[in-house]
Structures are given as structure tokens and as C-alpha cells.
Design a protein around this motif. Structure first.
Motif: not given
Length: 158
Positions: A71-72, A89-94
């Protein structure tokens, strides 16, 4: 008053020869210019041996599925003060924290030897190269690792 008719110029073998030579000179000149443009902008081959690559194709598809499962999202590479900078970024946008990143920098048309570039975390999900990149276009073959997850990406940087 009568006008003198202008003398008719004959079309001779010399004229035909010059037309043919001129035509081929233009064709050769255009081909040389286009060949020079092609050689100066060619970014290299995708694979060196297509037969061997075809045998590895299913393995590459499987690796791509594993990378997608991470999910990157990796941003394009940009220059900041002569260094490569990449955001992940990761899947949650962080921003991805605590990853290690190394790359091989290759000149796209082989004008320089490839060299290794290491990265350090410069902020939340932002990674910056330790080494300054020489001027010009470079292809970065990047390996990102965090725990047991990894990802391989290729990014061009100007």
C-alpha cells in the motif's frame, strides 16, 4: 515592336544528375540528423535479453502483487539542493516512517558508470539522498525496505 523570345533552356543529363544527387543528399542529411537525435536521447533498453525476461515474467508479476499489498505510494524523485528527494506514503496517506532506502543511479545513455546512492529520512515520509547527484538526467533504481516488506521502483530525476 516585337519582343525577342527568350531562349529555351535545355534540360540536360547534367540537370537530371544534379536533381538526383541533390535529392539523395537531402535524404542522407535528414537521416544523419535524426540518427544523432536518436542516439543522444535514447534512454537504453528495457531488458537486455527478452527471452530470459519472458521466463521471469510470472515471478515479476507476483513481486508486483506483493508490492501493491504494501500500500505504499512513491512520489516522483525531485532535486533539492542537488540531492534526490522522494516522499513515500502509506494507504492512509501518512508518511512512511523508519524505512531504509538505497538506489543505484544510472545515466540513461551510459555516459557514466552507475553508482550507489543511500538515503536518510528527512521528515515524515520524506527521504533524501546522502550523496549529491551530478547534473543531468539519472535513472534511480530504488529498493525500499521496512521490516519484512520491500518495494522496488525506478524513478527518473533531472
Amino acid at each position: 515592336m516585337s519582343e525577342q523570345p527568350s531562349p529555351v533552356k535545355k534540360f540536360t543529363g547534367y540537370h537530371a544528375t544534379m536533381m538526383i544527387v541533390g535529392f539523395f543528399a537531402v535524404v542522407v542529411a535528414v537521416n544523419l540528423v535524426m540518427a544523432q537525435f536518436a542516439l543522444s536521447t535514447f534512454s537504453g533498453t528495457v531488458v537486455d535479453n527478452s527471452y530470459v525476461a519472458s521466463q521471469k515474467y510470472n515471478k515479476w508479476l507476483e513481486q508486483a502483487r506483493h508490492q501493491q499489498a504494501n500500500g505504499w505510494t512513491v512520489s516522483p524523485a525531485v532535486r533539492k539542493a542537488g540531492k534526490a528527494s522522494i516522499a513515500i506514503t502509506t494507504t492512509d496517506g501518512a508518511g512512511l516512517q523508519g524505512a531504509t532506502m538505497v538506489a543505484i543511479a544510472e545515466h540513461p545513455i551510459g555516459q557514466s558508470e552507475p553508482f550507489e546512492v543511500s538515503f536518510t529520512q528527512a521528515g515524515a515520509g520524506e527521504y533524501q539522498s546522502v550523496q549529491t547527484l551530478p547534473a543531468g538526467r539519472w535513472k534511480l533504481k530504488i529498493v525500499i525496505t521496512q521490516d519484512d516488506k520491500n518495494m522496488r521502483v525506478v524513478r527518473d530525476i533531472w
